[in-house]
Enzyme design. Structure first.
Site, PDB file in Angstrom:
ATOM      1  N   PHE A 114       9.330   7.710   5.356  1.00 46.40           N
ATOM      2  CA  PHE A 114       9.249   6.362   4.792  1.00 46.40           C
ATOM      3  C   PHE A 114      10.362   6.194   3.759  1.00 46.40           C
ATOM      4  O   PHE A 114      10.572   7.084   2.932  1.00 46.40           O
ATOM      5  CB  PHE A 114       7.879   6.183   4.130  1.00 46.40           C
ATOM      6  CG  PHE A 114       7.571   4.774   3.750  1.00 46.40           C
ATOM      7  CD1 PHE A 114       7.175   3.835   4.699  1.00 46.40           C
ATOM      8  CD2 PHE A 114       7.659   4.368   2.427  1.00 46.40           C
ATOM      9  CE1 PHE A 114       6.880   2.534   4.341  1.00 46.40           C
ATOM     10  CE2 PHE A 114       7.367   3.065   2.060  1.00 46.40           C
ATOM     11  CZ  PHE A 114       6.974   2.136   3.011  1.00 46.40           C
ATOM     12  N   ASP A 185       3.583  14.554   2.338  1.00 44.03           N
ATOM     13  CA  ASP A 185       3.095  13.208   2.077  1.00 44.03           C
ATOM     14  C   ASP A 185       2.031  12.887   3.127  1.00 44.03           C
ATOM     15  O   ASP A 185       2.305  12.922   4.340  1.00 44.03           O
ATOM     16  CB  ASP A 185       4.266  12.216   2.143  1.00 44.03           C
ATOM     17  CG  ASP A 185       3.843  10.816   1.707  1.00 44.03           C
ATOM     18  OD1 ASP A 185       2.661  10.448   1.916  1.00 44.03           O
ATOM     19  OD2 ASP A 185       4.693  10.087   1.172  1.00 44.03           O
ATOM     20  N   TYR A 210      -4.837   3.241  -0.243  1.00 45.84           N
ATOM     21  CA  TYR A 210      -5.139   1.883   0.242  1.00 45.84           C
ATOM     22  C   TYR A 210      -5.034   1.783   1.760  1.00 45.84           C
ATOM     23  O   TYR A 210      -5.312   0.744   2.328  1.00 45.84           O
ATOM     24  CB  TYR A 210      -4.235   0.836  -0.432  1.00 45.84           C
ATOM     25  CG  TYR A 210      -2.765   1.204  -0.434  1.00 45.84           C
ATOM     26  CD1 TYR A 210      -1.983   1.010   0.700  1.00 45.84           C
ATOM     27  CD2 TYR A 210      -2.167   1.747  -1.564  1.00 45.84           C
ATOM     28  CE1 TYR A 210      -0.646   1.360   0.699  1.00 45.84           C
ATOM     29  CE2 TYR A 210      -0.824   2.106  -1.577  1.00 45.84           C
ATOM     30  CZ  TYR A 210      -0.075   1.899  -0.435  1.00 45.84           C
ATOM     31  OH  TYR A 210       1.256   2.263  -0.436  1.00 45.84           O
ATOM     32  N   LYS A 211      -4.603   2.853   2.414  1.00 43.90           N
ATOM     33  CA  LYS A 211      -4.494   2.832   3.878  1.00 43.90           C
ATOM     34  C   LYS A 211      -5.856   3.243   4.466  1.00 43.90           C
ATOM     35  O   LYS A 211      -6.822   2.512   4.310  1.00 43.90           O
ATOM     36  CB  LYS A 211      -3.327   3.710   4.324  1.00 43.90           C
ATOM     37  CG  LYS A 211      -1.983   3.085   3.879  1.00 43.90           C
ATOM     38  CD  LYS A 211      -0.769   3.937   4.111  1.00 43.90           C
ATOM     39  CE  LYS A 211       0.485   3.197   3.619  1.00 43.90           C
ATOM     40  NZ  LYS A 211       1.644   4.062   3.430  1.00 43.90           N
ATOM     41  N   ARG A 357       2.785  -2.108  15.576  1.00 48.07           N
ATOM     42  CA  ARG A 357       1.875  -0.973  15.317  1.00 48.07           C
ATOM     43  C   ARG A 357       0.422  -1.415  15.374  1.00 48.07           C
ATOM     44  O   ARG A 357       0.076  -2.504  14.915  1.00 48.07           O
ATOM     45  CB  ARG A 357       2.086  -0.431  13.896  1.00 48.07           C
ATOM     46  CG  ARG A 357       3.385   0.151  13.579  1.00 48.07           C
ATOM     47  CD  ARG A 357       3.316   0.940  12.261  1.00 48.07           C
ATOM     48  NE  ARG A 357       2.888   0.132  11.110  1.00 48.07           N
ATOM     49  CZ  ARG A 357       2.857   0.571   9.859  1.00 48.07           C
ATOM     50  NH1 ARG A 357       3.198   1.807   9.582  1.00 48.07           N
ATOM     51  NH2 ARG A 357       2.461  -0.219   8.869  1.00 48.07           N
TER      52      ARG A 357
HETATM   53  C1  LIG Z   1       2.698   3.571   2.449  1.00 47.53           C
HETATM   54  C2  LIG Z   1       3.707   4.594   2.083  1.00 47.53           C
HETATM   55  C3  LIG Z   1       4.353   4.588   0.825  1.00 47.53           C
HETATM   56  C4  LIG Z   1       4.146   3.485  -0.165  1.00 47.53           C
HETATM   57  O1  LIG Z   1       4.360   3.912  -1.490  1.00 47.53           O
HETATM   58  P1  LIG Z   1       3.750   3.074  -2.697  1.00 47.53           P
HETATM   59  O2  LIG Z   1       4.346   3.673  -3.908  1.00 47.53           O
HETATM   60  O3  LIG Z   1       2.252   3.196  -2.622  1.00 47.53           O
HETATM   61  O4  LIG Z   1       4.146   1.641  -2.497  1.00 47.53           O
HETATM   62  C5  LIG Z   1       5.205   5.635   0.534  1.00 47.53           C
HETATM   63  N1  LIG Z   1       5.422   6.640   1.420  1.00 47.53           N
HETATM   64  C6  LIG Z   1       4.839   6.665   2.629  1.00 47.53           C
HETATM   65  C7  LIG Z   1       5.109   7.786   3.560  1.00 47.53           C
HETATM   66  C8  LIG Z   1       3.978   5.633   3.002  1.00 47.53           C
HETATM   67  O5  LIG Z   1       3.421   5.631   4.226  1.00 47.53           O
END
Ligand SMILES: *Cc1c(COP(=O)(O)O)cnc(C)c1O
Length: 398
Positions: A114, A185, A210-211, A357
């Site tokens: 990400f 992660d 939050y996911k 998705r």
């Molecule tokens: C959803 C997601 C994020 C989002 O980071 P936030 O700081 O919560 O906005 C970061 N890394 C990955 C791999 C994600 O899937």
């Protein structure tokens, strides 16, 4: 084997007429959250005022909620703490991990990661100076790129676009054999897979809530530090609540005990209350069952879509065991297709340039939703219902 989690489905507010296949991005509202937050607001904040830090045990909440998450990710009790957002936790974890191998300068990741994870490490590398570099390779080249120049292997277990799964156990073992630290992660893993951090020997892990954990928009993130490292990890974000004695108000930072040192500032109590309520849904739930059902739902979706929706190309691994809990397809008009779906009550999402998705969260999604989503998708594709200007107009959040 249960194909539906009937009990847990009733714990969520799922709007009438909506098939929600985007819990991988923002989980639905747990019904218990409203009363829980109202209670914290009125009985604790309202009545107790500042006394609630002690009387309602607010100060230990990041640890107490962390322990509930620890169970879901195969972590030792007392090894997880809540706070901040995932991006911040990436920075913290990678920085702390580099401290264990001071002679090495390479942080290794992959280009399926990400962007925020990569951005945070780009910033970290700049701040550290001293020859640190971020090395990014293709996901299938990660294993071969692990060598004795690598300080930290930083990977997201499940690819946010394709759902491709890294083998945490194998890559962690390979990293350790080469003397590297690991940061995993779990953004798309926590609540989706039977993660076994302790068993895999992971060093650090981070994730958002939050996911699949349904903690609500902007819910606090978590960080895991393996107990064998926790007393030696040096916090780069040395805030007062990670201090050994925050209320001694000493002028010089001393790291707190174990995982406590990964706390930074004042915890978001209302957000933690929502998350704590959301975690009730996981009581008595075995992640192995979740995983079995989500693999079956994903397979069903892939098979039906490929048979009935011409033009959509599978972007995820075909074998369920090689992907996380979402399934992606490519189509040049993916954005418009997703908008047309959303307009018909099937909510998934779109990731540039051409990926749509669909997430399968067995806590509240079952076979019926999968079939309904496919039927509507088939209609949208076969009748070109997506082919309207209104569906091509890009919103700021996709
Ligand atoms: C959803 C997601 C994020 C989002 O980071 P936030 O700081 O919560 O906005 C970061 N890394 C990955 C791999 C994600 O899937």
């Amino acid at each position: 084997m249960p194909t539906d989690f009937i009990r847990t489905r009733t714990l969520f507010h799922l709007p009438e007429g909506v098939v929600y296949l985007d819990g991988n991005s923002l989980g639905p509202l747990p019904l218990a959250a409203q009363a829980r937050v109202a209670g914290v607001m009125m009985r604790e904040w309202g009545e107790q005022l500042i006394r609630a830090w002690n009387s309602a045990d607010w100060m230990t909440m990041p640890r107490r909620v962390g322990d509930r998450i620890a169970r879901l990710i195969g972590a030792e009790p007392g090894s997880v703490v809540m706070g901040d957002t995932l991006s911040i936790k990436v920075f913290q974890a990678v920085a702390a991990a580099t401290g264990f191998v001071p002679e090495r300068k390479v942080i290794l990741s992959d280009d399926g990661n990400f962007p925020s994870d990569l951005y945070m490490v780009q910033g970290l590398v700049k701040a550290l100076g001293n020859g640190f570099v971020l090395k990014v390779v293709a996901p299938d080249e990660v294993e071969a790129a692990i060598d004795d120049s690598v300080a930290v292997l930083m990977l997201t277990e499940v690819d946010y676009r394709t759902g491709r799964l890294h083998d945490m156990r194998t890559l962690t073992a390979k990293a350790h054999a080469a003397g590297c630290m690991t940061v995993w992660d779990l953004a798309h893993s926590a609540g989706a897979l039977a993660v076994e951090l302790a068993r895999a020997g992971a060093d650090f892990a981070i994730g958002c809530t939050y996911k699949y954990l349904n903690g609500g928009p902007g819910a606090p993130a978590f960080i895991y530090v393996a107990p064998r490292h926790a007393e030696r990890a040096t916090p780069i974000l040395s805030g007062w609540l990670g201090h050994e004695a925050p209320f001694a108000f000493e002028p010089v930072y001393r790291p707190g005990r174990g995982i406590e040192r990964m706390r930074v500032g004042t915890p978001p109590i209302l957000a933690l209350a929502v998350l704590d309520a959301a975690l009730d849904a996981w009581d008595g739930v075995d992640l192995q069952d979740i995983r079995r059902v989500s693999m079956a739902l994903g397979d069903r979706f892939v098979n039906e879509v490929e048979a009935r929706c011409p033009g959509l190309v599978l972007a995820s691994p075909r074998q369920a065991a090689l992907r996380g809990s979402h399934v992606s397809f490519r189509h040049p008009e993916g954005y418009a297709i997703m908008q047309a779906l959303v307009a018909r009550g099937v909510i998934g999402d779109f990731r540039a340039p051409d990926v749509i998705r669909f997430g399968f969260a067995p806590l509240y999604i079952g076979d019926a939703e999968v079939l309904r989503a496919v039927a509507i998708l088939e209609d949208v594709v076969k009748k070109r219902l997506w082919d309207e200007d209104v569906y091509r107009k890009k919103a700021s959040v996709t």
